[in-house]
Design a protein around this motif. Structure first.
Motif, PDB file in Angstrom:
ATOM      1  N   GLY A 230      54.710 101.425 135.294  1.00 36.46           N
ATOM      2  CA  GLY A 230      55.988 101.787 134.680  1.00 36.46           C
ATOM      3  C   GLY A 230      57.132 101.793 135.679  1.00 36.46           C
ATOM      4  O   GLY A 230      57.043 101.258 136.790  1.00 36.46           O
ATOM      5  N   ASP A 231      58.263 102.419 135.283  1.00 37.78           N
ATOM      6  CA  ASP A 231      59.480 102.456 136.098  1.00 37.78           C
ATOM      7  C   ASP A 231      59.386 103.532 137.178  1.00 37.78           C
ATOM      8  O   ASP A 231      58.549 104.434 137.120  1.00 37.78           O
ATOM      9  N   THR A 232      60.330 103.439 138.138  1.00 37.17           N
ATOM     10  CA  THR A 232      60.361 104.403 139.246  1.00 37.17           C
ATOM     11  C   THR A 232      61.426 105.447 138.967  1.00 37.17           C
ATOM     12  O   THR A 232      62.474 105.501 139.616  1.00 37.17           O
ATOM     13  N   ASN A 233      61.174 106.332 138.017  1.00 39.67           N
ATOM     14  CA  ASN A 233      62.136 107.378 137.646  1.00 39.67           C
ATOM     15  C   ASN A 233      61.918 108.619 138.524  1.00 39.67           C
ATOM     16  O   ASN A 233      61.396 109.646 138.088  1.00 39.67           O
TER      17      ASN A 233
ATOM     18  N   SER B  11      56.229  99.149 140.935  1.00 36.28           N
ATOM     19  CA  SER B  11      56.795  98.553 142.150  1.00 36.28           C
ATOM     20  C   SER B  11      55.867  98.725 143.359  1.00 36.28           C
ATOM     21  O   SER B  11      56.108  98.139 144.411  1.00 36.28           O
TER      22      SER B  11
ATOM     23  N   SER C 193      56.785 107.767 137.575  1.00 34.88           N
ATOM     24  CA  SER C 193      56.587 106.636 136.664  1.00 34.88           C
ATOM     25  C   SER C 193      57.725 106.656 135.644  1.00 34.88           C
ATOM     26  O   SER C 193      58.739 107.322 135.865  1.00 34.88           O
ATOM     27  N   THR C 194      57.561 105.930 134.533  1.00 31.94           N
ATOM     28  CA  THR C 194      58.581 105.984 133.484  1.00 31.94           C
ATOM     29  C   THR C 194      58.744 107.407 132.989  1.00 31.94           C
ATOM     30  O   THR C 194      59.857 107.934 132.885  1.00 31.94           O
TER      31      THR C 194
ATOM     32  N   THR D  69      64.855 104.064 140.085  1.00 34.49           N
ATOM     33  CA  THR D  69      65.671 103.498 138.998  1.00 34.49           C
ATOM     34  C   THR D  69      66.612 104.525 138.394  1.00 34.49           C
ATOM     35  O   THR D  69      67.371 104.194 137.494  1.00 34.49           O
ATOM     36  N   ASP D  70      66.570 105.781 138.868  1.00 33.92           N
ATOM     37  CA  ASP D  70      67.531 106.790 138.401  1.00 33.92           C
ATOM     38  C   ASP D  70      68.038 107.582 139.596  1.00 33.92           C
ATOM     39  O   ASP D  70      67.577 107.417 140.728  1.00 33.92           O
TER      40      ASP D  70
ATOM     41  N   SER E 192      54.537 103.953 140.264  1.00 31.75           N
ATOM     42  CA  SER E 192      55.165 102.954 139.404  1.00 31.75           C
ATOM     43  C   SER E 192      54.647 101.555 139.707  1.00 31.75           C
ATOM     44  O   SER E 192      53.880 101.341 140.648  1.00 31.75           O
TER      45      SER E 192
END
Length: 477
Positions: free
Chosen positions: A176-179, A111, A146-147, A215-216, A109
């Motif tokens: 992207g996000d840290t899913n 981050s 990632s997302t 993030t989740d 991700s």
């Protein structure tokens, strides 16, 4: 003085003169044949290669500002050039006799900085480097966090270390996000999917490298993985929630959870590698105490004494006619196989025969060590006018007996002594004073083969005073 036998190999040991970076080959020193840096006058600039990477300015002409600037620029350029040719990691000994599916969960991700991402990729390859890869060894796969999580390559795509290394090196960061929770759900699906190259009935290991944030939610998907028998290792390179990551890792958490700075990942590599190997082998048939003619088989307690027995079959790879079969009591969980051929790969199948429930068979492959040679050295000691002591090494279980043949040089009648295979020394008596003898030690192996090694020795003069120092003996070249 001890006498080294004919054919004895002399080894030199060198002490490292400078520190080197972990897993890096030391760089050669710049020398002039004198063993060090060349001496310069005080009007010159002295340069010396300084392991583990860079040049040092030793001195310069006093008061020469221009020369100092030139030297500084040159040093910067040389250091940059040296960095472009970084040494390859030192090769690790191969870790075979392991079979399992290993999934790498990589935080890809936004981050994670590019520097951190690159360091983690190096760490992952260093971690896997010693394992043997293939459909009957370790298989590895990689999933990006990632997302939207994605699989970089399935388990069965890279059956060799070289191929896997190239795949890891070519991995690109997704951003992207840290899913992580979504990535864990994908991992649970792929770890047990034949379409993803995963195999049934082999140990499953997950290695998650993270900067410590998600993030989740990860608790539920991680627990589902562990409930399905997956061993979870976590490496945190950031300031992650200790309680959350401790709960996510397999128990005990102190053996499955590591907190380390990204630049210090090599520090934990050997420990984590050994833990992964042990996790793969823990519930599998595997071998220990491997020699050139034997090994010990160890397996988990799959049966109870009254619930059945084991059928064990083993034989050289590719030779079905040479396979042997044994029946092993259900209470047993180890067995030593002996009288094996050296440097040979054996296929072993252990089938639990239970009258209570079905227990799947377990298989492994074990390669015996190359045959040890005896005698590898022959030593002459305690020489007198009419006797001397002859010794040899090593003593091997595969040797039935030794023959010691000795006679004067040049020519002359020889005598023969028989020595039990468990001994490594005998005394030669009734020798002539001040005479050179040729002594040959022959090992008679249980297989029928023979190995010989010779040495020369001299008896003392009969007129020498008792307790005088024996003459030096020389090995026969």
């Amino acid at each position: 003085m001890a006498l080294e036998g004919v054919g004895g190999r002399k080894e030199r040991k060198f002490r490292a003169g400078a520190r080197a970076r972990s897993a890096a080959k030391p760089r050669p020193e710049l020398q002039d044949g004198s063993g060090g840096c060349r001496t310069r006058t005080m009007t010159e600039l002295g340069l010396c290669w300084a392991p583990p990477g860079g040049f040092k300015a030793l001195w310069a002409a006093p008061g020469s500002a221009m020369l100092a600037k030139v030297a500084f620029s040159l040093l910067l350029w040389l250091r940059f050039a040296a960095g472009q040719d970084a040494p390859e990691p030192a090769p690790q000994p191969s870790t075979s006799n392991t079979e399992g599916d290993l999934l790498l969960l990589l935080d890809s991700s936004a981050s994670v900085s590019r520097h951190e991402f690159s360091k983690v990729k190096e760490f992952m390859w260093d971690l896997l480097q010693p394992f043997a890869f293939g459909p009957r060894d370790v298989q590895a796969s990689l999933i990006h966090i990632s997302t939207t999580p994605s699989m970089e390559f399935p388990f069965d795509q890279h059956p060799s270390g070289a191929s896997l290394r190239g795949a890891i090196a070519g991995t690109r960061q997704r951003m992207g996000d840290t899913n992580t929770g979504k990535a864990l759900a994908l991992a649970r699906e792929k770890l047990f999917s034949r379409q993803a190259g995963a195999r049934p009935d082999v140990p499953k290991v997950l290695v998650w490298v993270t900067d410590g944030f998600s993030t989740d939610d990860i608790s539920e998907p991680m627990q589902l993985l562990k409930d399905m028998g997956v061993t979870v290792f976590i490496v945190s390179t950031g300031r992650g929630n200790f309680l959350q990551l401790s709960a996510a890792a397999s128990a005990p958490s102190d053996a499955h959870l590591h907190f380390v700075d990204v630049d210090d990942l090599p520090i934990i590599t050997p420990e984590l590698r050994d833990a992964i190997r042990d996790a793969i082998r823990a519930n599998r048939l595997h071998a220990t105490d491997v020699t050139s003619s034997s090994f010990r088989l160890v397996w988990p307690q799959l049966l109870s004494p009254d619930s059945g027995f084991y059928s064990l079959e083993y034989g050289p790879e590719g030779d079905p006619a040479a396979r042997r079969a044994l029946q092993v009591p259900g209470a047993q969980s180890s067995l030593v196989l002996t009288q094996l051929a050296p440097a040979t790969t054996y296929e072993v199948a252990l089938t639990p025969e239970s009258n209570v429930r079905y227990v799947p068979p377990q298989r492994t492959r074990v390669t015996t060590l190359p045959e040890e040679i005896s005698p590898a050295e022959v030593l002459i000691s305690d020489c007198g006018p009419r006797s001397l002591q002859v010794s040899w090494a090593p003593v091997l279980d595969t040797v039935a007996s030794y023959q010691v043949l000795y006679g004067p040089l040049p020519g002359g009648s020889a005598r023969l002594l028989q020595v039990d295979g468990g001994h490594n020394s005998t005394r030669l008596e009734h020798l002539a004073p001040n005479t050179t003898y040729l002594v040959t030690v022959t090992a008679i192996y249980r297989s029928g083969t023979e190995k010989s090694l010779s040495a020369k020795a001299c008896t003392l003069q009969a007129t020498e005073a008792q307790g005088s120092r024996p003459r030096e003996q020389h090995s026969l070249q």
